[in-house]
Design a protein around this motif. Structure first.
Motif, PDB file in Angstrom:
ATOM      1  N   GLU A   1       0.841  -1.214   0.000  1.00 51.31           N
ATOM      2  CA  GLU A   1       0.000   0.000   0.000  1.00 51.31           C
ATOM      3  C   GLU A   1       0.870   1.255   0.000  1.00 51.31           C
ATOM      4  O   GLU A   1       0.562   2.235  -0.677  1.00 51.31           O
ATOM      5  CB  GLU A   1      -0.901   0.019   1.246  1.00 51.31           C
ATOM      6  N   LEU A   2       1.960   1.197   0.756  1.00 48.79           N
ATOM      7  CA  LEU A   2       2.887   2.336   0.795  1.00 48.79           C
ATOM      8  C   LEU A   2       3.438   2.599  -0.609  1.00 48.79           C
ATOM      9  O   LEU A   2       3.488   3.746  -1.079  1.00 48.79           O
ATOM     10  CB  LEU A   2       4.039   2.040   1.767  1.00 48.79           C
ATOM     11  N   ALA A   3       3.850   1.511  -1.281  1.00 43.49           N
ATOM     12  CA  ALA A   3       4.430   1.650  -2.619  1.00 43.49           C
ATOM     13  C   ALA A   3       3.406   2.264  -3.578  1.00 43.49           C
ATOM     14  O   ALA A   3       3.745   3.155  -4.373  1.00 43.49           O
ATOM     15  CB  ALA A   3       4.905   0.292  -3.120  1.00 43.49           C
ATOM     16  N   LYS A   4       2.150   1.808  -3.499  1.00 39.13           N
ATOM     17  CA  LYS A   4       1.110   2.360  -4.381  1.00 39.13           C
ATOM     18  C   LYS A   4       0.918   3.844  -4.121  1.00 39.13           C
ATOM     19  O   LYS A   4       0.771   4.640  -5.042  1.00 39.13           O
ATOM     20  CB  LYS A   4      -0.223   1.628  -4.125  1.00 39.13           C
ATOM     21  N   MET A   5       0.922   4.214  -2.837  1.00 38.55           N
ATOM     22  CA  MET A   5       0.733   5.623  -2.473  1.00 38.55           C
ATOM     23  C   MET A   5       1.866   6.478  -3.055  1.00 38.55           C
ATOM     24  O   MET A   5       1.632   7.527  -3.660  1.00 38.55           O
ATOM     25  CB  MET A   5       0.718   5.739  -0.939  1.00 38.55           C
ATOM     26  N   ILE A   6       3.106   6.004  -2.893  1.00 38.90           N
ATOM     27  CA  ILE A   6       4.265   6.774  -3.382  1.00 38.90           C
ATOM     28  C   ILE A   6       4.232   6.839  -4.912  1.00 38.90           C
ATOM     29  O   ILE A   6       4.469   7.892  -5.512  1.00 38.90           O
ATOM     30  CB  ILE A   6       5.586   6.155  -2.873  1.00 38.90           C
ATOM     31  N   LYS A   7       3.909   5.722  -5.532  1.00 39.95           N
ATOM     32  CA  LYS A   7       3.842   5.667  -7.001  1.00 39.95           C
ATOM     33  C   LYS A   7       2.844   6.715  -7.527  1.00 39.95           C
ATOM     34  O   LYS A   7       3.137   7.448  -8.472  1.00 39.95           O
ATOM     35  CB  LYS A   7       3.405   4.256  -7.434  1.00 39.95           C
ATOM     36  N   GLU A   8       1.672   6.780  -6.874  1.00 38.68           N
ATOM     37  CA  GLU A   8       0.655   7.737  -7.332  1.00 38.68           C
ATOM     38  C   GLU A   8       1.080   9.180  -7.091  1.00 38.68           C
ATOM     39  O   GLU A   8       0.918  10.029  -7.959  1.00 38.68           O
ATOM     40  CB  GLU A   8      -0.673   7.461  -6.627  1.00 38.68           C
ATOM     41  N   ILE A   9       1.645   9.441  -5.913  1.00 36.24           N
ATOM     42  CA  ILE A   9       2.052  10.827  -5.608  1.00 36.24           C
ATOM     43  C   ILE A   9       3.131  11.287  -6.601  1.00 36.24           C
ATOM     44  O   ILE A   9       3.094  12.399  -7.108  1.00 36.24           O
ATOM     45  CB  ILE A   9       2.546  10.947  -4.144  1.00 36.24           C
ATOM     46  N   ILE A  10       4.080  10.387  -6.917  1.00 34.38           N
ATOM     47  CA  ILE A  10       5.181  10.776  -7.807  1.00 34.38           C
ATOM     48  C   ILE A  10       4.761  10.734  -9.276  1.00 34.38           C
ATOM     49  O   ILE A  10       5.265  11.488 -10.100  1.00 34.38           O
ATOM     50  CB  ILE A  10       6.414   9.880  -7.526  1.00 34.38           C
ATOM     51  N   GLY A  11       3.814   9.854  -9.604  1.00 32.18           N
ATOM     52  CA  GLY A  11       3.329   9.775 -10.988  1.00 32.18           C
ATOM     53  C   GLY A  11       4.168   8.867 -11.864  1.00 32.18           C
ATOM     54  O   GLY A  11       4.382   9.149 -13.051  1.00 32.18           O
ATOM     55  N   TYR A  12       4.662   7.769 -11.309  1.00 34.39           N
ATOM     56  CA  TYR A  12       5.427   6.778 -12.103  1.00 34.39           C
ATOM     57  C   TYR A  12       4.460   5.929 -12.928  1.00 34.39           C
ATOM     58  O   TYR A  12       3.421   5.487 -12.419  1.00 34.39           O
ATOM     59  CB  TYR A  12       6.250   5.904 -11.137  1.00 34.39           C
ATOM     60  N   GLN A  13       4.814   5.698 -14.201  1.00 32.54           N
ATOM     61  CA  GLN A  13       3.974   4.871 -15.086  1.00 32.54           C
ATOM     62  C   GLN A  13       4.646   3.516 -15.269  1.00 32.54           C
ATOM     63  O   GLN A  13       5.554   3.382 -16.071  1.00 32.54           O
ATOM     64  CB  GLN A  13       3.836   5.511 -16.477  1.00 32.54           C
ATOM     65  N   GLY A  14       4.258   2.539 -14.498  1.00 26.75           N
ATOM     66  CA  GLY A  14       4.837   1.203 -14.637  1.00 26.75           C
ATOM     67  C   GLY A  14       4.281   0.298 -13.555  1.00 26.75           C
ATOM     68  O   GLY A  14       3.427   0.716 -12.768  1.00 26.75           O
ATOM     69  N   GLU A  15       4.793  -0.941 -13.512  1.00 22.66           N
ATOM     70  CA  GLU A  15       4.259  -1.923 -12.558  1.00 22.66           C
ATOM     71  C   GLU A  15       5.147  -2.000 -11.320  1.00 22.66           C
ATOM     72  O   GLU A  15       6.306  -1.611 -11.340  1.00 22.66           O
ATOM     73  CB  GLU A  15       4.240  -3.313 -13.203  1.00 22.66           C
ATOM     74  N   ILE A  16       4.575  -2.601 -10.265  1.00 23.47           N
ATOM     75  CA  ILE A  16       5.352  -2.886  -9.055  1.00 23.47           C
ATOM     76  C   ILE A  16       5.578  -4.397  -8.999  1.00 23.47           C
ATOM     77  O   ILE A  16       4.612  -5.164  -9.109  1.00 23.47           O
ATOM     78  CB  ILE A  16       4.589  -2.428  -7.794  1.00 23.47           C
ATOM     79  N   ILE A  17       6.850  -4.816  -8.872  1.00 23.50           N
ATOM     80  CA  ILE A  17       7.124  -6.251  -8.752  1.00 23.50           C
ATOM     81  C   ILE A  17       7.934  -6.511  -7.469  1.00 23.50           C
ATOM     82  O   ILE A  17       8.340  -5.555  -6.800  1.00 23.50           O
ATOM     83  CB  ILE A  17       7.833  -6.827 -10.009  1.00 23.50           C
ATOM     84  N   HIS A  18       8.149  -7.784  -7.145  1.00 22.75           N
ATOM     85  CA  HIS A  18       8.768  -8.131  -5.852  1.00 22.75           C
ATOM     86  C   HIS A  18       9.998  -9.006  -6.000  1.00 22.75           C
ATOM     87  O   HIS A  18      10.012  -9.914  -6.817  1.00 22.75           O
ATOM     88  CB  HIS A  18       7.735  -8.848  -4.969  1.00 22.75           C
ATOM     89  N   ASP A  19      11.008  -8.718  -5.160  1.00 22.25           N
ATOM     90  CA  ASP A  19      12.187  -9.574  -5.075  1.00 22.25           C
ATOM     91  C   ASP A  19      12.095 -10.299  -3.729  1.00 22.25           C
ATOM     92  O   ASP A  19      12.461  -9.742  -2.689  1.00 22.25           O
ATOM     93  CB  ASP A  19      13.456  -8.713  -5.146  1.00 22.25           C
ATOM     94  N   THR A  20      11.598 -11.534  -3.781  1.00 23.53           N
ATOM     95  CA  THR A  20      11.352 -12.242  -2.509  1.00 23.53           C
ATOM     96  C   THR A  20      12.615 -12.932  -1.975  1.00 23.53           C
ATOM     97  O   THR A  20      12.547 -13.632  -0.969  1.00 23.53           O
ATOM     98  CB  THR A  20      10.182 -13.241  -2.647  1.00 23.53           C
ATOM     99  N   THR A  21      13.754 -12.712  -2.661  1.00 19.59           N
ATOM    100  CA  THR A  21      15.004 -13.200  -2.053  1.00 19.59           C
ATOM    101  C   THR A  21      15.436 -12.230  -0.936  1.00 19.59           C
ATOM    102  O   THR A  21      16.276 -12.554  -0.124  1.00 19.59           O
ATOM    103  CB  THR A  21      16.155 -13.315  -3.076  1.00 19.59           C
ATOM    104  N   LYS A  22      14.856 -11.029  -0.929  1.00 21.02           N
ATOM    105  CA  LYS A  22      15.184 -10.053   0.126  1.00 21.02           C
ATOM    106  C   LYS A  22      14.249 -10.279   1.319  1.00 21.02           C
ATOM    107  O   LYS A  22      13.103 -10.701   1.150  1.00 21.02           O
ATOM    108  CB  LYS A  22      15.000  -8.619  -0.395  1.00 21.02           C
ATOM    109  N   PRO A  23      14.738  -9.986   2.537  1.00 18.84           N
ATOM    110  CA  PRO A  23      13.925 -10.297   3.724  1.00 18.84           C
ATOM    111  C   PRO A  23      12.720  -9.370   3.912  1.00 18.84           C
ATOM    112  O   PRO A  23      12.745  -8.219   3.496  1.00 18.84           O
ATOM    113  CB  PRO A  23      14.915 -10.117   4.874  1.00 18.84           C
TER     114      PRO A  23
END
Ligand code: NDP
Ligand code: F7E
Length: 355
Positions: free
Chosen positions: A297-319
């Motif tokens: 949810e935090l990432a979505k909020m920041i993405k919208e405020i900044i206006g980035y056009q793209g997807e959010i993906i995950h690196d689950t090798t990180k903790p």
């Protein structure tokens, strides 16, 4: 705390220390003393004692520490435990030895057990296993809380502690390897937006201002945009997507650092160890907003405020770290303090401050 009282802010160039100095100046305090890490290494007991003996500060805000996000904590475990124990032990002991009237010690919400009941009440300290990614840091922070308590009990000192939630604001660390999640995501989405726009001039400006980390900065050739694309891709930033660490399903609470500084100065001015000890046997109180959100949810909020056009993906090798650490702020509210800056407003402020 009189307006001309001699106040030492340890860690005055950091996120929290700089906000405390801003707040003190705003309130008209005129006798603030500071030392950079280079001028005074607080892990050095002799140097710390000499400084206190010479300067004789009356009030101390202990905001100097080895600090970092989940990866830094998980990688540099020896440095986190050693430096934080030494800084706290030296400053607390010197404060007693040289007659400091009052000390405020900064802890962290990571002192609570990984699977403690939520929201986290002050009395849950030491009731279960700690989160492994930051156990060394948490052990150092717990030692500092206990030092303050036992110095109060044996020597009658006036030392209190605060346990803040995750903080963000001006003078934060934006190095993508060592930063906390909020400053890291603001920078990642901003650089992603600049890639969307093909604005390499601004990308270069940003990279010059803040290191990327992971030893990648030296690979960037300013005259070759492809090297920039390559490095940014390695840290999870492309035109098409931004990579978050972990599942994004864990919860975190965030507080704007000017609110944090306001709370620290409020407690320094209004709540002595005697009063704090009556409501909290370890002389500390949580500082937070009392609400949290998932990293997704935090990432979505920041993405919208900044206006980035793209997807959010995950690196689950990180903790992922601890699943949740929502602070119970009932005691703080009862002491007369409440936060004021909402998360979306704080993110906007930081974005404007930065870019
Ligand atoms: N950031 C967060 O989200 C949270 C922070 N906290 C706590 O708040 C406090 C402040 O953190 P924050 O402001 O984020 O940290 P920063 O990393 O922004 O600042 C830390 C400061 O400590 C100084 N410092 C580090 N090591 C030494 C040393 N050996 N001797 C002297 N000075 C030293 C640095 O000095 P210099 O600039 O000169 O190098 C720097 O100014 C810490 O106790 C931290 O644990 C708690 C919860 C969350
Ligand atoms: C203040 C507090 O800070 C630390 O604990 P933390 O809250 O776990 O740390 P963090 O802010 O780095 O991550 C929060 C969450 O966010 C996820 N996440 C996604 N993407 C990125 C990312 O790009 N960077 C970072 N850093 N995290 C990311 C990440 O995987 C994790 O799930 C300790 O130092 C602890 O000692 C302490 O006191």
């Amino acid at each position: 705390m009189e307006k001309n009282a001699k106040i030492y802010v340890a860690g005055h160039r950091g996120l929290v220390g700089s906000a405390i100095v801003r707040k003190l100046k705003e309130l008209g305090y005129t006798n603030i003393i500071t030392r950079t890490h280079k001028e005074l290494d607080l892990t050095d007991q002799k140097a710390t004692r000499e400084f206190f003996e010479k300067e004789k500060p009356e009030y101390v805000f202990l905001a100097a520490a080895k600090v970092g996000g989940i990866l830094a904590n998980n990688t540099y475990k020896a440095e986190f435990i050693y430096q934080n124990i030494m800084i706290a032990a030296n400053v607390i002991e010197a404060s007693y030895r040289y007659g400091v009237k009052k000390l405020l010690n900064l802890g962290s919400s990571c002192i609570y057990p990984k699977y403690a009941k939520q929201p986290l009440k002050e009395e849950y300290l030491l009731t279960g296993e700690l989160e492994p990614t930051n156990e060394p840091y948490a052990i150092a922070k717990i030692s500092a809380i206990k030092m303050c308590r036992y110095y109060n009990e044996q020597y009658g000192t006036n030392f209190i502690s605060v346990m803040p939630t995750n903080l963000y604001g001006p003078n934060d660390n934006f190095n993508l390897e060592t930063a906390h999640v909020l400053p890291a995501l603001i920078r990642k989405f901003y650089l992603g937006k600049l890639l969307n726009e093909g604005n390499y001039e601004k990308i270069k400006e940003n990279i010059k201002k803040y290191p990327i980390g992971f030893g990648l900065d030296k690979e960037i050739d300013e005259n070759n945009n492809e090297t920039i694309d390559k490095v940014l891709k390695q840290v999870g930033i492309t035109k098409e997507n931004i990579t978050l660490w972990g599942t994004g399903e864990v919860y975190r609470e965030f507080l704007y650092v000017d609110d944090m500084a306001d709370a620290c100065v409020y407690l320094m001015r209004n709540v002595d160890a005697e009063e704090m000890g009556k409501i909290s046997p370890d002389y500390f109180v949580n500082i937070g907003a009392g609400k949290d959100i998932t990293i997704k949810e935090l990432a979505k909020m920041i993405k919208e405020i900044i206006g980035y056009q793209g997807e959010i993906i995950h690196d689950t090798t990180k903790p992922d770290g601890t699943p949740r650490k929502l602070l119970d702020v009932t005691r703080l509210n009862k002491l007369g303090w409440k936060y004021s800056v909402e998360l979306d407003e704080g993110i906007r402020r930081i974005f404007e401050y930065l870019y």
